[in-house]
Design an enzyme around this catalytic site. Structure first.
Site: not given
Ligand code: ACO
Length: 361
Positions: A244, A303
């Site tokens: 998140h 989710e």
């Molecule tokens: N699975 C694997 N790796 C992840 C995940 C995940 N679910 N979430 C973040 N990461 C990784 C990223 O790849 C990144 O790694 P890197 O720096 O090596 O590329 C690191 O963790 C940091 O992540 P960010 O990109 O900074 O996270 P951001 O804040 O941009 O994204 C998000 C948040 C979009 C929710 C992300 O965690 C994600 O894609 N989760 C999966 C999709 C999801 O569940 N979405 C629903 C969110 S809740 C809502 O909106 C209602």
């Protein structure tokens, strides 16, 4: 500049506060624990809209029921072209048919519409005739009735109510920000809601729970979880339902929804072993994410248990995001009205990093 506007404060709001370090969500002075499972969707909507409309009725249920009956007329516009689209695209297209405006009547139609359109689209895609709303029912109970063509049990209606309230507002998430940007141009609540639903549709935001069912089905049994998850991460996939932008600890909405799923499983809704299996997958995913991303606190988000809850209520995974919209629409409308009441046009700057213009000699 902050990548993805992380930590940038772009609005003052009285609507909700997301504390990402403490894992706490406050909606208009109430903690999520005080609202989820206690307030109805109508009560939560009234709480969010309080002060943003003149003469808001003390009980929103009759007006919302009447609005459901009113927008049902638009279901006649569902043609084969729309039925070939994903449910969220079909619901969005029907929403775009509603007249725009800023008044309470428009707001009620917009708040009623995602529930009515979701049920009609799911049924039509299954070759079944739409079921007209019953304005005398509560919103959650009527959504389930319109979906399945029969009355929901009190436990089922309560579970959906808990879900709709839990997702009704959540700070300046991507869809709410999009809605506020559009509202700031004074385009109208309908335009703001369309912006919100368009942003919600993406898999990084509200599109995550459908793929969670695919993940659970792909894993099949707990002993497969580690290998399946490691293979997904090795492909560069993100695990849906984890991570998140704001929460650095567990999303409090995950536990509110897990509780609702557990309460339903005391009836007969949940497939035997489904909750325990999901918990095993969740634990495996968290352990692997901690190993792989030790520097980034990745935990369960809203989710993951959304997927289990909506599956148990017979929504097809392809329509999960539509149900999310049926809850979040109240928040989008409240934010749009708040933006209109006090905010200026949202118009940030970009920094030009392209080629330098050639100056004629
Ligand atoms: N699975 C694997 N790796 C992840 C995940 C995940 N679910 N979430 C973040 N990461 C990784 C990223 O790849 C990144 O790694 P890197 O720096 O090596 O590329 C690191 O963790 C940091 O992540 P960010 O990109 O900074 O996270 P951001 O804040 O941009 O994204 C998000 C948040 C979009 C929710 C992300 O965690 C994600 O894609 N989760 C999966 C999709 C999801 O569940 N979405 C629903 C969110 S809740 C809502 O909106 C209602």
């Amino acid at each position: 500049m902050s990548d993805g506007l992380e930590d940038v404060v772009a609005a003052d709001t009285v609507l909700s506060d997301v504390d990402g370090k403490a894992g706490r969500l406050i909606i208009r002075g109430y903690s999520l624990d005080e609202l989820a499972g206690r307030a109805s969707f109508e009560e939560a909507t009234r709480l969010l809209w309080d002060g943003f409309f003149d003469s808001l009725p003390a009980d929103l249920a009759p007006a919302l029921g009447a609005a459901r009956a009113e927008v049902f007329a638009e279901v006649a516009a569902l043609d084969t072209g729309l039925l070939d689209r994903t449910p969220i695209e079909a619901v969005r297209a029907l929403l775009a048919r509603l007249a725009d405006g800023d008044d309470l009547a428009t707001a009620l139609r917009l708040a009623a519409a995602p529930a009515v359109f979701t049920a009609a689209v799911v049924r039509a895609q299954a070759g079944e005739a739409p079921v007209a709303p019953d304005p005398s029912l509560a919103h959650a109970a009527d959504l389930l009735r319109m979906l399945r063509g029969r009355l929901a049990t009190p436990a089922e209606a309560a579970a959906l109510d808990t879900y709709l309230v839990t997702v009704s507002d959540h700070g300046l998430n991507a869809s709410t920000f999009a809605a506020r940007v559009v509202a700031s141009t004074r385009a109208g609540l309908g335009s703001a809601v369309l912006a919100g639903i368009s942003a919600l549709k993406g898999p990084l935001h509200g599109g995550a729970p459908g793929p969670i069912i695919e993940m659970l089905d792909g894993i099949g049994k707990p002993s497969n979880a580690r290998a399946w998850i490691e293979a997904a991460l090795a492909r560069g996939d993100r695990l849906m339902g984890f991570g998140h932008r704001v929460y650095r600890v567990r999303d409090p909405r995950a536990d509110a929804l897990k509780g609702a799923v557990r309460r339903m499983s005391e009836g007969s809704n949940i497939r035997p072993g489904r909750l325990a299996f999901a918990e095993a997958v969740e634990q495996a995913a968290l352990a692997i994410l901690r190993e792989r991303k030790p520097d980034r606190a990745l935990d369960t988000n809203v989710e993951f248990y959304t997927a289990l809850l909506l599956e148990a209520l017979d929504f097809p995974p392809s329509a999960f995001t539509c149900v999310f919209a049926a809850g979040r629409v109240s928040g989008w409308i409240a934010h749009a009205r708040e933006q209109l009441a006090g905010g200026r046009l949202i118009r940030p700057q970009s920094r030009y990093v392209g080629p330098v213009a050639k100056v004629a000699a």
